[in-house]
Write a protein that holds these residues in place. Sequence first.
Motif, mmCIF file in Angstrom:
data_model
loop_
_atom_site.group_PDB
_atom_site.id
_atom_site.type_symbol
_atom_site.label_atom_id
_atom_site.label_comp_id
_atom_site.label_asym_id
_atom_site.label_seq_id
_atom_site.Cartn_x
_atom_site.Cartn_y
_atom_site.Cartn_z
ATOM 1 N N GLN A 98 34.337 -6.496 10.477
ATOM 2 C CA GLN A 98 33.530 -7.206 9.501
ATOM 3 C C GLN A 98 32.168 -7.526 10.106
ATOM 4 N N MET A 99 31.135 -7.468 9.272
ATOM 5 C CA MET A 99 29.810 -7.891 9.728
ATOM 6 C C MET A 99 29.002 -8.406 8.546
ATOM 7 N N LEU A 100 28.387 -9.568 8.719
ATOM 8 C CA LEU A 100 27.507 -10.149 7.717
ATOM 9 C C LEU A 100 26.094 -9.601 7.914
ATOM 10 N N THR A 101 25.452 -9.242 6.820
ATOM 11 C CA THR A 101 24.098 -8.682 6.870
ATOM 12 C C THR A 101 23.117 -9.579 6.124
ATOM 13 N N PRO A 102 21.834 -9.491 6.462
ATOM 14 C CA PRO A 102 20.824 -10.292 5.762
ATOM 15 C C PRO A 102 20.483 -9.694 4.407
ATOM 16 N N ASP A 103 19.799 -10.472 3.601
ATOM 17 C CA ASP A 103 19.343 -9.990 2.304
ATOM 18 C C ASP A 103 18.165 -9.032 2.495
ATOM 19 N N ILE A 104 17.864 -8.297 1.459
ATOM 20 C CA ILE A 104 16.770 -7.326 1.500
ATOM 21 C C ILE A 104 15.426 -8.040 1.560
ATOM 22 N N ASP A 105 14.555 -7.532 2.404
ATOM 23 C CA ASP A 105 13.175 -8.007 2.453
ATOM 24 C C ASP A 105 12.288 -6.811 2.768
ATOM 25 N N MET A 106 11.708 -6.234 1.730
ATOM 26 C CA MET A 106 10.800 -5.104 1.895
ATOM 27 C C MET A 106 9.354 -5.524 1.643
ATOM 28 N N GLY A 107 9.078 -6.804 1.798
ATOM 29 C CA GLY A 107 7.727 -7.282 1.570
ATOM 30 C C GLY A 107 7.521 -7.737 0.140
ATOM 31 N N PHE A 108 6.431 -8.493 -0.079
ATOM 32 C CA PHE A 108 6.186 -9.079 -1.386
ATOM 33 C C PHE A 108 4.716 -8.958 -1.759
ATOM 34 N N SER A 109 4.457 -8.848 -3.059
ATOM 35 C CA SER A 109 3.085 -8.735 -3.546
ATOM 36 C C SER A 109 2.935 -9.508 -4.854
ATOM 37 N N ASN A 136 11.282 6.582 -1.483
ATOM 38 C CA ASN A 136 10.224 5.823 -0.812
ATOM 39 C C ASN A 136 9.137 5.429 -1.800
ATOM 40 N N TRP A 137 8.613 4.249 -1.596
ATOM 41 C CA TRP A 137 7.524 3.710 -2.406
ATOM 42 C C TRP A 137 6.702 2.820 -1.485
ATOM 43 N N THR A 138 5.642 2.262 -1.991
ATOM 44 C CA THR A 138 4.820 1.362 -1.180
ATOM 45 C C THR A 138 4.437 0.149 -2.010
ATOM 46 N N ASN A 139 4.464 -0.988 -1.366
ATOM 47 C CA ASN A 139 4.185 -2.251 -2.032
ATOM 48 C C ASN A 139 2.834 -2.785 -1.544
ATOM 49 N N PRO A 140 1.746 -2.547 -2.286
ATOM 50 C CA PRO A 140 0.432 -3.038 -1.839
ATOM 51 C C PRO A 140 0.420 -4.560 -1.771
ATOM 52 N N ASP A 141 0.077 -5.092 -0.604
ATOM 53 C CA ASP A 141 0.128 -6.544 -0.455
ATOM 54 C C ASP A 141 -1.243 -7.172 -0.202
ATOM 55 N N GLY A 142 -2.304 -6.363 -0.234
ATOM 56 C CA GLY A 142 -3.666 -6.900 -0.152
ATOM 57 C C GLY A 142 -4.101 -7.363 1.213
ATOM 58 N N LYS A 143 -3.350 -7.044 2.257
ATOM 59 C CA LYS A 143 -3.675 -7.574 3.577
ATOM 60 C C LYS A 143 -4.646 -6.706 4.369
ATOM 61 N N SER A 159 -8.478 2.756 2.920
ATOM 62 C CA SER A 159 -8.137 1.503 2.248
ATOM 63 C C SER A 159 -6.762 1.532 1.582
ATOM 64 N N TRP A 160 -6.141 2.709 1.488
ATOM 65 C CA TRP A 160 -4.804 2.746 0.892
ATOM 66 C C TRP A 160 -3.792 2.238 1.910
ATOM 67 N N ASP A 161 -3.194 1.111 1.585
ATOM 68 C CA ASP A 161 -2.299 0.464 2.528
ATOM 69 C C ASP A 161 -1.276 -0.358 1.757
ATOM 70 N N GLY A 162 -0.187 -0.659 2.382
ATOM 71 C CA GLY A 162 0.816 -1.523 1.778
ATOM 72 C C GLY A 162 2.100 -1.484 2.581
ATOM 73 N N LYS A 163 2.979 -2.416 2.292
ATOM 74 C CA LYS A 163 4.257 -2.451 2.962
ATOM 75 C C LYS A 163 5.082 -1.221 2.573
ATOM 76 N N PRO A 164 5.633 -0.505 3.570
ATOM 77 C CA PRO A 164 6.461 0.662 3.239
ATOM 78 C C PRO A 164 7.793 0.246 2.649
ATOM 79 N N GLY A 165 8.174 0.883 1.563
ATOM 80 C CA GLY A 165 9.448 0.593 0.916
ATOM 81 C C GLY A 165 10.348 1.811 0.931
ATOM 82 N N PHE A 166 10.981 2.076 2.064
ATOM 83 C CA PHE A 166 11.931 3.191 2.169
ATOM 84 C C PHE A 166 13.337 2.632 2.007
ATOM 85 N N PHE A 167 14.135 3.245 1.133
ATOM 86 C CA PHE A 167 15.497 2.751 0.967
ATOM 87 C C PHE A 167 16.407 3.862 0.473
ATOM 88 N N ILE A 168 17.705 3.663 0.675
ATOM 89 C CA ILE A 168 18.729 4.605 0.238
ATOM 90 C C ILE A 168 19.668 3.881 -0.710
#
Length: 545
Positions: A98-109, A136-143, A159-168
């Motif tokens: 058994q193993m407990l895992t954290p919740d998803i955090d792929m960044g916020f905008s 895969n997608w990208t979450n622009p966060d303005g940083k 200038s194209w930048d953002g948090k990477p959102g890769f997931f399966i």
Amino acid sequence: MGMKPQPVEDAPLGYLIHNPYENAPLTALVTLNGHVISDVEVTVHPKDDSGVSITYLVDDMRIMDEGGVPIFGLYPAHLNNFTVKWTENSQQHSHDYQMLTPDIDMGFSESQWAKAPLVEVEHVDTDFKDRLYFVNWTNPDGKTSQLMHNNLEAPGAFSWDGKPGFFIIDTAGDIRWYLNPYTTHNSKSFDTAGYAMGMNVTKDGNMVWVQGQGWKKMSLMGRMISEHSLPGNFIDASHEGMEAANGNIFIRAAAKDYRRPDGMLVNTIRDQIIEVDNTGKLVDYWDLNTILDPLRDAALLSLDAGAVCLNINASHIGHQTTLEDLKNAPYGDIHGVETGRNWIHVNSIDYDPKDDSIIISSRHQSSVIKIGRDKQVKWILSPKKGWSEAFADKLLTPVNAKGKPLNCNEKGLCSNSEFDFSYTSHTAYLVPEKGTLTVFDNGDGRHLGQPMFATEKYSRSVEYKIDETNMTVEQVWQYGKQELGYEGYSPVTSIVKYQADKNSMMSYFASAGLFGLGGGYGNVKMDETTGVVKSILVEHRYGET
């Protein structure tokens, strides 16, 4: 001195490590504690009755490489149950963990309304329930403002930048893996900022992607195999990072401080193909400004100005690009003619080892083009309009199944035939098993114009058979025109790729309903004789975040 980790009571192997490389929060490692094991099998059990189990074998060498049993496919925010089976001293063993895992955090905008894409599964055929989908997608966060100067139309695509959102996700719609965006991306650093795109799974099961000013290769467990900056004369990688059989990487980038024939110095836009080896050394490059024609405007003039890829502006939806728009566009990542503007927008690369050539998909030329190592064009899949005499003999002639030429006008409209060219296409990939080519035909600017009503637009997954000797092209299969119509119209991004293991096409209509709900994707099974779609094997739709 620190406290040495210890296995829990009754654990037959070593202790557990969550996310051993910090890059993949839904992975774990069962350490060995001195045990020598082989014939390892892992099963991650479903979280409930509607879930999907993931079972896989682990090679003996992989056990030694990882220093334990790699665990992939855990659920987020869940007390996961998984079983490891192995052989030791000729005895078979099994243990439940058994193993407990954290919740998803792929960044916020600012525009986000959910912590991750919400997936609704509409249909899954029984034979495909074990399928996993890498998105895969990208979450622009303005940083990126900390690295940018204030000219938003400055040259280049940095200038194209953002948090990477890769997931399966699995076929129940649950996320079973995601990339930690905080360890693989940093908007404050020139080398680690950027728009993470072009993720490809390599033949050895790792992944390669491009991100701004460099490229990365990582294992599914999150071990960063290599990170490299682009070769010195190149900038702004995005859209494609593809590993060839010899281990070299093909990347779509741009050139810095480029001197045009008229003497102007510019940063180019999305028009360089580079090949690097696994040390990051430049092996070769294709400068499309000298190979093709940066002045061809036939496809650019047909674009919907509100949905130009990476420059989406809802206020301009329905406005067809004009010649004045192209000529007066500022230099930089703006669609327009001439080097220094986004005149070609290459968004995919494939490599053909048969003749040492590359195949590119160009959104802003509405073309798929094959180019040799000698930098000479081999063929062009495109309507004839706008191509100069220098390319006239490179244009493929559409034919029917019997090899008879079709009657097509210069804008690509073919009478009495289902054949169509691809317009503002996003991917073009070879299917070596079938000797064909798949293309995602986004469909904006179809027949080099805009329809009277926007609802007439549609996108397609399409398969072509190209005869390079006779310079002909036959359309053998399509999906989306009749089946989805405007509902599936995806003006930007998207992909279609053949899946040999189950003889199916994976299609991702990524921007369907661009300003509403996100795209759908899945495996489309087709009849090999007639090319008719037999069933939609997996179909998902998800809300944009």
